[in-house]
Design a protein around this motif. Structure first.
Motif, mmCIF file in Angstrom:
data_model
loop_
_atom_site.group_PDB
_atom_site.id
_atom_site.type_symbol
_atom_site.label_atom_id
_atom_site.label_comp_id
_atom_site.label_asym_id
_atom_site.label_seq_id
_atom_site.Cartn_x
_atom_site.Cartn_y
_atom_site.Cartn_z
ATOM 1 N N ARG A 56 0.831 -1.208 0.000
ATOM 2 C CA ARG A 56 0.000 0.000 0.000
ATOM 3 C C ARG A 56 0.865 1.256 0.000
ATOM 4 O O ARG A 56 0.659 2.182 -0.782
ATOM 5 C CB ARG A 56 -0.913 -0.002 1.230
ATOM 6 N N ARG A 57 1.909 1.225 0.863
ATOM 7 C CA ARG A 57 2.783 2.402 0.995
ATOM 8 C C ARG A 57 3.490 2.687 -0.326
ATOM 9 O O ARG A 57 3.535 3.825 -0.794
ATOM 10 C CB ARG A 57 3.796 2.116 2.106
ATOM 11 N N GLU A 58 3.988 1.603 -0.940
ATOM 12 C CA GLU A 58 4.708 1.792 -2.207
ATOM 13 C C GLU A 58 3.770 2.275 -3.307
ATOM 14 O O GLU A 58 4.121 3.136 -4.108
ATOM 15 C CB GLU A 58 5.384 0.492 -2.636
ATOM 16 N N PHE A 59 2.529 1.730 -3.289
ATOM 17 C CA PHE A 59 1.546 2.126 -4.303
ATOM 18 C C PHE A 59 1.257 3.624 -4.166
ATOM 19 O O PHE A 59 1.316 4.377 -5.146
ATOM 20 C CB PHE A 59 0.260 1.308 -4.120
ATOM 21 N N VAL A 60 0.967 4.052 -2.932
ATOM 22 C CA VAL A 60 0.654 5.479 -2.703
ATOM 23 C C VAL A 60 1.842 6.341 -3.108
ATOM 24 O O VAL A 60 1.689 7.364 -3.790
ATOM 25 C CB VAL A 60 0.284 5.715 -1.216
ATOM 26 N N ALA A 61 3.038 5.906 -2.717
ATOM 27 C CA ALA A 61 4.237 6.700 -3.042
ATOM 28 C C ALA A 61 4.423 6.778 -4.558
ATOM 29 O O ALA A 61 4.699 7.864 -5.093
ATOM 30 C CB ALA A 61 5.458 6.068 -2.382
ATOM 31 N N ASN A 62 4.224 5.645 -5.271
ATOM 32 C CA ASN A 62 4.423 5.656 -6.737
ATOM 33 C C ASN A 62 3.391 6.538 -7.435
ATOM 34 O O ASN A 62 3.741 7.358 -8.278
ATOM 35 C CB ASN A 62 4.322 4.229 -7.298
ATOM 36 N N VAL A 63 2.108 6.362 -7.025
ATOM 37 C CA VAL A 63 1.048 7.164 -7.665
ATOM 38 C C VAL A 63 1.294 8.647 -7.401
ATOM 39 O O VAL A 63 1.220 9.486 -8.316
ATOM 40 C CB VAL A 63 -0.347 6.731 -7.147
ATOM 41 N N SER A 64 1.616 8.962 -6.124
ATOM 42 C CA SER A 64 1.836 10.367 -5.784
ATOM 43 C C SER A 64 2.983 10.937 -6.611
ATOM 44 O O SER A 64 2.926 12.064 -7.109
ATOM 45 C CB SER A 64 2.173 10.518 -4.302
ATOM 46 N N HIS A 65 4.019 10.122 -6.749
ATOM 47 C CA HIS A 65 5.188 10.578 -7.497
ATOM 48 C C HIS A 65 4.816 10.841 -8.962
ATOM 49 O O HIS A 65 5.202 11.846 -9.552
ATOM 50 C CB HIS A 65 6.286 9.516 -7.405
#
Ligand SMILES: Nc1ncnc2c1ncn2[C@@H]1O[C@H](COP(=O)(O)OP(=O)(O)OP(=O)(O)O)[C@@H](O)[C@H]1O
Ligand SMILES: [Mg+2]
Length: 451
Positions: A230-239
């Protein structure tokens, strides 16, 4: 009844024999023979009765001792059946009664033990009980699978069985300090690394103190894995969203600076620009949170003069404070030095200060104060604003939680500020707490450990 009669008979014949022997002194020769004969006969009968009584007594006693021995060995099946009604019979009946009561207690204990074992066997969490020397006394199947233990581990020291210094030290600390502890450890099972949360609590025994500890093991590996995804997904999308959004805001700003003649275009551009900025803040907050949570946020602690630090913060908000007619009071001692990461502290205090500003009406007050204790330093930010309802207090540090969503939309805010504050305090080894009363105000307390 019969036994009392025998005793009386024994006494009568013994008396006759004794009296006969006494009468010998005064009797003549003829009488002497008669007396000797009678006394000898009485003595014979008395001794026979005495022998009979003592044999029956010793038999009864033997029966009682036998049954008492069996009870002591946990065999409650034998009962004493008294043949006579005497004191020994009363004793026998009391022992029978005691045996029955003991059996009832034993049965109840066995039932309780079986129930406990069924619960332990059915638990997904592992349970491990150690004595006051950290030796294993009890374990359930879940803990055996989780830690690779078996029956041979019983009565062995935790360190010897598990070779995990952290876990052993945690149990020993609980035993010495007599207070519960939570610990997260990583264990290798085969080639796989498992993350396990262990809650250890002391076991108290009356008149003894801490007699052992009970540890509950929860395998959170899959939960942590999902959290990471979840954390990586949010970080990737945000990026990925960051770059196009920067362009949108940039172009909107450029077009606005050209001062378009058309009023509606200006209004639309302003809307695009402001909403773009709000989205940019949301993305920045999400990226910050993801960075702090992943442990990639470096922490550079340094001594900070807290009074001056808060004065700088005050400078940033002077205009807003004046416009909203809110008083700011800095009650921190000018000599107080706090050891913290400067950037993190700025983000923490900014978040709390902005919240206070958003929720304090005109003529309200915002105060900062700080207290140094032997083990920590507590910094407080208080306001005389709207306050937070008690049912919302446990949730305000959760991501995206806003007490009044309608109002939050008006005053701006996505509900990430306090989640960031909480995580930044955790990486400092400290914590944040809140007290609030509706209509009176709110106080946030930041506890920084002295290191
Ligand atoms: N000082 C305060 N007084 C009253 N309510 C508060 C105060 N601080 C926080 N809250 C409530 O707690 C909620 C969560 O605060 P948080 O800072 O996490 O989010 P936000 O301020 O809405 O958004 P963001 O900080 O991400 O811009 C707020 O929406 C608000 O309802
Ligand atoms: Mg906020």
């Amino acid at each position: 009844m019969k036994s009392t009669f025998l005793w009386k008979l024994f006494a009568v014949f013994a008396l006759i024999a004794a009296m006969g022997l006494l009468a010998l002194r005064f009797a003549d020769e003829r009488m002497t023979h008669l007396i000797i004969l009678v006394a000898a006969f009485a003595l014979l009968i008395a001794s026979s009765i005495g022998f009979f009584i003592s044999r029956s007594f010793s038999r009864s006693l033997h029966d009682i001792i036998d049954v008492a021995d069996r009870i002591a060995d946990g065999d409650f099946s034998r009962k004493i059946l008294p043949k006579r009604r005497n004191e020994l019979a009363t004793l026998a009946l009391t022992i029978n009664d005691m045996g029955e009561k003991l059996q009832e207690h034993f049965d109840e204990l066995r039932r309780q033990k079986e129930r406990l074992q069924t619960i332990l066997d059915g638990m997904v969490e592992g349970v491990l009980v150690t004595n006051d020397e950290a030796r294993i006394e009890l374990m359930n199947p879940a803990v055996c699978t989780m830690l690779g233990l078996d029956v041979t581990s019983l009565r062995k020291n935790v360190l010897e069985c598990l070779r995990h210094r952290d876990l052993h030290d945690s149990i020993v600390r609980v035993l010495h300090e007599a207070r519960s502890e939570e610990k997260e450890i990583e264990l290798l099972r085969g080639n796989e690394k498992r993350t396990i949360i262990i809650q250890t609590a002391p076991l108290f025994e009356k008149n003894y103190g801490v007699s052992g500890a009970v540890s509950v093991f929860e395998d959170v590996t899959s939960f942590r894995r999902l959290e990471n995804i979840r954390r990586e997904f949010v970080a990737n999308v945000s990026h990925e969203l960051k770059t196009p959004l920067t362009s949108i805001c940039g172009y909107a700003e450029t077009l606005l600076s050209d001062q378009p003649s058309d009023v509606s275009s200006t209004r639309f551009l302003q809307k695009i620009y402001h909403n773009g900025l709000a989205l940019q803040k949301l993305i920045d907050d999400l990226l910050n949170l993801a960075r702090i949570e992943s442990g990639r946020q470096p922490l550079l602690k340094e001594p900070i003069k807290l009074y001056e630090f808060c004065e700088e913060l005050h400078e940033l908000y002077v205009d807003t404070l004046r416009a909203q007619m809110i008083t700011f009071e800095n009650k921190i001692s000018s000599s107080l030095i706090l050891s913290a990461d400067r950037a993190a502290l700025r983000r923490i205090l900014n978040n709390l200060f902005e919240n206070a500003l958003k929720h304090t009406p005109a003529e309200g007050r915002i105060m900062v104060s700080a207290f140094q204790h032997p083990k920590n330093c507590i910094v407080m930010i208080e306001d005389t604003g709207s306050g937070i309802a008690s049912e919302s207090l446990p949730h305000i540090f959760e991501r995206f939680y806003r007490v009044d969503k309608g109002r939050s939309r008006d005053v701006g805010g996505t509900g990430l500020g306090l989640a960031i504050v909480k995580h930044l305090m955790h990486i400092h080894g400290g914590e944040v707490a809140v007290e609030s009363e509706l209509g009176k105000g709110t106080r946030f307390s930041l506890t920084f450990p002295l290191s």
